[in-house]
Scaffold this motif. Structure first.
Motif, PDB file in Angstrom:
ATOM      1  N   GLY A 366       0.806  -1.301   0.115  1.00 11.99           N
ATOM      2  CA  GLY A 366      -0.168  -0.127  -0.015  1.00 11.99           C
ATOM      3  C   GLY A 366       0.855   1.286   0.104  1.00 11.99           C
ATOM      4  O   GLY A 366       0.313   2.334  -0.052  1.00 11.99           O
ATOM      5  N   PHE A 367       2.137   1.356   0.157  1.00 18.38           N
ATOM      6  CA  PHE A 367       3.061   2.425   0.000  1.00 18.38           C
ATOM      7  C   PHE A 367       3.660   2.461  -1.415  1.00 18.38           C
ATOM      8  O   PHE A 367       4.197   1.700  -1.887  1.00 18.38           O
ATOM      9  N   PHE A 368       3.729   3.789  -1.756  1.00 19.78           N
ATOM     10  CA  PHE A 368       4.169   4.282  -3.044  1.00 19.78           C
ATOM     11  C   PHE A 368       5.530   4.557  -3.061  1.00 19.78           C
ATOM     12  O   PHE A 368       5.856   5.477  -2.136  1.00 19.78           O
ATOM     13  N   ASN A 369       6.520   4.178  -3.923  1.00 14.81           N
ATOM     14  CA  ASN A 369       7.768   4.095  -3.869  1.00 14.81           C
ATOM     15  C   ASN A 369       8.204   4.990  -5.012  1.00 14.81           C
ATOM     16  O   ASN A 369       8.746   4.847  -6.303  1.00 14.81           O
ATOM     17  N   ALA A 370       8.157   6.475  -4.769  1.00 16.90           N
ATOM     18  CA  ALA A 370       8.371   7.302  -5.853  1.00 16.90           C
ATOM     19  C   ALA A 370       9.810   7.430  -6.158  1.00 16.90           C
ATOM     20  O   ALA A 370       9.942   7.464  -7.645  1.00 16.90           O
ATOM     21  N   GLU A 371      10.593   7.004  -5.531  1.00 11.52           N
ATOM     22  CA  GLU A 371      11.896   7.114  -5.843  1.00 11.52           C
ATOM     23  C   GLU A 371      12.343   6.060  -6.887  1.00 11.52           C
ATOM     24  O   GLU A 371      12.947   6.234  -8.050  1.00 11.52           O
ATOM     25  N   ARG A 372      11.927   4.586  -6.809  1.00 13.54           N
ATOM     26  CA  ARG A 372      12.088   3.653  -7.688  1.00 13.54           C
ATOM     27  C   ARG A 372      11.402   3.962  -8.862  1.00 13.54           C
ATOM     28  O   ARG A 372      11.823   3.512 -10.023  1.00 13.54           O
ATOM     29  N   GLU A 373      10.204   4.547  -8.943  1.00 18.05           N
ATOM     30  CA  GLU A 373       9.369   4.822 -10.198  1.00 18.05           C
ATOM     31  C   GLU A 373      10.193   6.037 -10.744  1.00 18.05           C
ATOM     32  O   GLU A 373      10.233   5.691 -12.066  1.00 18.05           O
ATOM     33  N   LEU A 374      10.759   6.812 -10.337  1.00 15.87           N
ATOM     34  CA  LEU A 374      11.397   7.905 -10.935  1.00 15.87           C
ATOM     35  C   LEU A 374      12.580   7.504 -11.395  1.00 15.87           C
ATOM     36  O   LEU A 374      13.188   7.905 -12.619  1.00 15.87           O
ATOM     37  N   GLU A 375      13.267   6.591 -10.776  1.00 16.92           N
ATOM     38  CA  GLU A 375      14.503   5.897 -11.463  1.00 16.92           C
ATOM     39  C   GLU A 375      14.261   5.334 -12.570  1.00 16.92           C
ATOM     40  O   GLU A 375      14.946   5.422 -13.542  1.00 16.92           O
ATOM     41  N   GLU A 376      13.211   4.403 -12.642  1.00 14.64           N
ATOM     42  CA  GLU A 376      12.973   3.864 -14.102  1.00 14.64           C
ATOM     43  C   GLU A 376      12.442   4.672 -15.193  1.00 14.64           C
ATOM     44  O   GLU A 376      12.896   4.620 -16.286  1.00 14.64           O
ATOM     45  N   VAL A 377      11.708   5.690 -14.727  1.00 10.40           N
ATOM     46  CA  VAL A 377      11.152   6.641 -15.703  1.00 10.40           C
ATOM     47  C   VAL A 377      12.308   7.402 -16.476  1.00 10.40           C
ATOM     48  O   VAL A 377      12.565   7.587 -17.453  1.00 10.40           O
ATOM     49  N   GLY A 396       2.571  17.708 -23.250  1.00  7.27           N
ATOM     50  CA  GLY A 396       2.409  18.689 -24.540  1.00  7.27           C
ATOM     51  C   GLY A 396       3.572  19.740 -24.993  1.00  7.27           C
ATOM     52  O   GLY A 396       3.291  20.111 -25.932  1.00  7.27           O
ATOM     53  N   GLU A 397       4.626  19.871 -24.267  1.00  8.05           N
ATOM     54  CA  GLU A 397       5.560  20.658 -24.515  1.00  8.05           C
ATOM     55  C   GLU A 397       6.625  19.916 -25.377  1.00  8.05           C
ATOM     56  O   GLU A 397       7.433  20.498 -26.125  1.00  8.05           O
ATOM     57  N   LEU A 398       6.427  18.608 -25.552  1.00  2.66           N
ATOM     58  CA  LEU A 398       7.481  17.759 -26.377  1.00  2.66           C
ATOM     59  C   LEU A 398       7.122  17.755 -27.777  1.00  2.66           C
ATOM     60  O   LEU A 398       5.872  18.264 -28.058  1.00  2.66           O
ATOM     61  N   SER A 399       8.185  17.893 -28.643  1.00  6.33           N
ATOM     62  CA  SER A 399       7.857  17.673 -30.309  1.00  6.33           C
ATOM     63  C   SER A 399       7.012  16.435 -30.517  1.00  6.33           C
ATOM     64  O   SER A 399       6.973  15.545 -29.412  1.00  6.33           O
ATOM     65  N   GLY A 400       6.455  16.447 -31.499  1.00  2.00           N
ATOM     66  CA  GLY A 400       5.803  15.219 -32.196  1.00  2.00           C
ATOM     67  C   GLY A 400       6.475  13.572 -31.838  1.00  2.00           C
ATOM     68  O   GLY A 400       6.145  12.766 -31.540  1.00  2.00           O
ATOM     69  N   GLY A 401       7.751  13.743 -32.193  1.00  2.00           N
ATOM     70  CA  GLY A 401       8.577  12.519 -32.110  1.00  2.00           C
ATOM     71  C   GLY A 401       8.854  12.198 -30.651  1.00  2.00           C
ATOM     72  O   GLY A 401       8.768  10.975 -30.362  1.00  2.00           O
ATOM     73  N   ASN A 402       9.100  13.143 -29.924  1.00  3.65           N
ATOM     74  CA  ASN A 402       9.345  12.872 -28.434  1.00  3.65           C
ATOM     75  C   ASN A 402       7.854  12.532 -27.758  1.00  3.65           C
ATOM     76  O   ASN A 402       7.923  11.608 -26.855  1.00  3.65           O
ATOM     77  N   GLN A 403       6.666  12.922 -28.230  1.00  6.54           N
ATOM     78  CA  GLN A 403       5.589  12.438 -27.700  1.00  6.54           C
ATOM     79  C   GLN A 403       5.365  10.852 -28.093  1.00  6.54           C
ATOM     80  O   GLN A 403       5.126  10.165 -27.227  1.00  6.54           O
ATOM     81  N   GLN A 404       5.843  10.757 -29.187  1.00  2.00           N
ATOM     82  CA  GLN A 404       5.231   9.419 -29.784  1.00  2.00           C
ATOM     83  C   GLN A 404       6.285   8.484 -28.861  1.00  2.00           C
ATOM     84  O   GLN A 404       5.921   7.099 -28.756  1.00  2.00           O
ATOM     85  N   LYS A 405       7.507   8.766 -28.738  1.00  2.00           N
ATOM     86  CA  LYS A 405       8.319   7.883 -27.968  1.00  2.00           C
ATOM     87  C   LYS A 405       7.892   7.832 -26.274  1.00  2.00           C
ATOM     88  O   LYS A 405       7.942   6.696 -25.900  1.00  2.00           O
ATOM     89  N   ALA A 406       6.985   9.004 -25.893  1.00  2.00           N
ATOM     90  CA  ALA A 406       6.746   8.754 -24.430  1.00  2.00           C
ATOM     91  C   ALA A 406       5.496   7.817 -24.692  1.00  2.00           C
ATOM     92  O   ALA A 406       5.223   7.087 -23.423  1.00  2.00           O
ATOM     93  N   VAL A 407       4.896   7.679 -25.408  1.00  2.00           N
ATOM     94  CA  VAL A 407       3.583   6.642 -25.761  1.00  2.00           C
ATOM     95  C   VAL A 407       4.335   5.164 -25.659  1.00  2.00           C
ATOM     96  O   VAL A 407       3.943   4.279 -24.920  1.00  2.00           O
ATOM     97  N   LEU A 408       5.514   4.904 -26.446  1.00  2.00           N
ATOM     98  CA  LEU A 408       5.998   3.865 -26.445  1.00  2.00           C
ATOM     99  C   LEU A 408       6.577   3.483 -24.910  1.00  2.00           C
ATOM    100  O   LEU A 408       6.809   2.211 -24.716  1.00  2.00           O
ATOM    101  N   ALA A 409       7.170   4.466 -24.316  1.00  2.00           N
ATOM    102  CA  ALA A 409       7.757   4.301 -22.991  1.00  2.00           C
ATOM    103  C   ALA A 409       6.954   3.762 -21.886  1.00  2.00           C
ATOM    104  O   ALA A 409       7.286   2.943 -21.093  1.00  2.00           O
ATOM    105  N   ARG A 410       5.633   4.392 -22.107  1.00  2.00           N
ATOM    106  CA  ARG A 410       4.465   3.796 -21.209  1.00  2.00           C
ATOM    107  C   ARG A 410       4.448   2.168 -21.084  1.00  2.00           C
ATOM    108  O   ARG A 410       4.206   1.598 -20.385  1.00  2.00           O
TER     109      ARG A 410
END
Length: 498
Positions: A366-377, A396-410
């Protein structure tokens, strides 16, 4: 070929705080010519056109229109002076008629009060004829295809007596025959002395259409030359500021163990009795003309549309996928063709967008580990070369190509095993496209199964191990990587046999 100079943009500058969008943008456009404007995402193309259209006020530089210096304070003012812009995201109101959309905001009136429908209808018919669309002006826009909507946008520009029409990625959602028809319309416009600024990442279209090419890089004009003087490789080099090698297809794999199977799948009303498999580490391309049913099929596999009939299997076991949530739980990810409306949450940060498919991945008891999440991100941002000020930056500030890579990163963050890609490089520049191609190859080599939908033939050919071709909701044929070429794919897609 000498033509009257219609537009001159000189040393245009624009900054948003510390971010410089334009630093020295220059461009001359002659009447009756197609002038291509190209550059990587983030090069400043959209900002420059917004300055021209009066939507953004520049910090410096000048605009000369028909020989006189001007300063457009609004898009309406630019339109009145003869400049119209057709955006990549078409702006028709679905419930209004064609005629009402053409004259939206400028409806003719009787006695300054009542709508003059007869005048509007006659003027709409004239504009539609010039735009090459044979549709009654009373037709609701919602009934039109994307190609027809684009023709209505052109008719709207012509109704304003436009001398210059800006077209931003006009072929991104069109089939090959629809693109040919658009090119005919553009050539007819230039014969009537209308100038066209043509923005596209598809350099083969630039070579086909343009008389002159202006190239932006980092907000500056780095080249403005006749198209005949620029090879495709030279255009890429100028856009990127470096030598650039085109993507080469990896060696076709040997036999693959089946990971996913669809049996006799139908999706009302478009897809009928489709069966196919995707192996482990295999990229299966899904080709066909717009409207063939490809997107409906992959949406049904992801649970976003219901199956009318048929069965789905993962690793030989039957599965029920009733929703995208269930698909994700089974290890299936989906990159939609419209990342702006369906792929990203623009009000959220890059970090939030990357983790939303697996929000509890690093939670324990039940505890969220922001440090590990941020490390992987952070590791994914670095690994995918996502250009950003940091994980907390608005996506929304990213260019189109970087937005697409963000979707893939998800989906990499969520550790999915089967990835569906629908038009993964739409609106993405040449350099970012190569990065996405390399990522797709790496994912397949790591064992990920990939189903790829693309309207770009070279993309399908360079990435796919097998290619399935759809026509009118059914499979028209299957080609191995060695058998496939553009002619064979298009022949199957159009029902042409040799």
């Amino acid at each position: 070929m000498q033509s009257e100079l219609l537009l001159r943009l000189e040393s245009v500058r624009k900054a948003y705080g510390a971010t410089v969008a334009l630093r020295d943008a220059r461009m001359d456009v002659a009447a009756g010519q197609v002038h291509a404007l190209i550059g990587e995402n983030g090069a400043g193309k959209s900002t420059l056109m917004k300055v021209l259209a009066g939507a953004v006020q520049p910090d410096g530089g000048s605009i000369r229109w028909k020989g006189r210096e001007v300063a457009f304070r609004s898009p309406a003012e630019a339109t009145r002076r003869g400049i119209s812009m057709i955006h990549q995201e078409l702006s028709l109101v679905p419930r209004l008629s064609i005629a009402e959309n053409i004259f939206l905001g400028n409806w003719p009136r009787l006695a300054g009060c009542w709508l003059d429908r007869e005048t509007m209808r006659r003027a709409a018919l004239e504009a539609l004829e010039q735009a090459g669309l044979d549709r009654p002006p009373e037709t609701p826009a919602i009934r039109l295809s994307l190609a027809e909507m684009q023709q209505v946008e052109i008719a709207r520009a012509l109704s304003h007596r436009a001398d210059l029409i800006v077209m931003d990625e006009p072929t991104s959602s069109l089939s090959a025959p629809e693109i040919d028809r658009l090119f005919e319309i553009i050539r007819e416009l230039t014969r009537k002395n209308v100038a066209v600024i043509y923005i596209s990442h598809r350099l083969e279209e630039v070579e086909t259409l343009a008389y002159f090419v202006t190239i932006l890089r980092d907000g500056e004009t780095v080249s403005s030359s006749p198209a005949r003087d620029l090879s495709r490789s030279r255009m890429i080099q100028l856009m990127a500021g470096r030598d650039f090698r085109q993507h080469q297809r990896r060696s076709p794999p040997g036999p693959r163990k089946e990971f996913f199977r669809a049996e006799s799948v139908s999706v009302s009303p478009r897809v009928r009795n489709v069966s196919f498999t995707v192996g482990e580490g295999e990229v299966v391309g899904l080709a066909g003309l717009v409207g063939a049913g490809r997107t409906d099929l992959v949406k049904a596999v992801f649970g976003a549309l219901p199956l009318s009939s048929g069965r789905l299997y993962l690793q030989g076991r039957p599965v029920q996928i009733s929703s995208p949530l269930e698909a994700v739980r089974l290890g299936i990810g989906y990159v939609p063709e419209d990342r702006r409306h369906s792929g990203l949450v623009f009000g959220a940060s890059l970090w939030n967008n990357m983790v939303m498919a697996a929000p509890g991945k690093h939670a324990r008891w039940g505890f969220f580990n922001a440090e590990r999440e941020l490390e992987e991100v952070g590791g994914l941002i670095e690994d995918l070369s996502i250009r950003t000020s940091g994980p907390l930056a608005p996506v929304g500030e990213l260019s189109g190509g970087n937005q697409q890579k963000a979707v893939l990163a998800r989906w990499l963050y969520a550790r999915i095993r089967f990835l569906i890609l629908d038009e993964p490089t739409r609106g993405v520049d040449v350099a970012a496209k190569a990065q996405v191609y390399g990522l797709i190859d790496r994912l397949a080599q790591s064992g990920l199964s990939i189903l790829l939908v693309s309207s770009e033939m070279p993309e399908v050919l360079s990435l796919s191990d097998r290619i399935l071709v759809m026509r009118e909701g059914e499979f028209a044929g299957e080609l191995t990587a060695d058998e496939a070429d553009q002619e064979s794919i298009l022949g199957l897609a159009m029902g042409v046999t040799t």
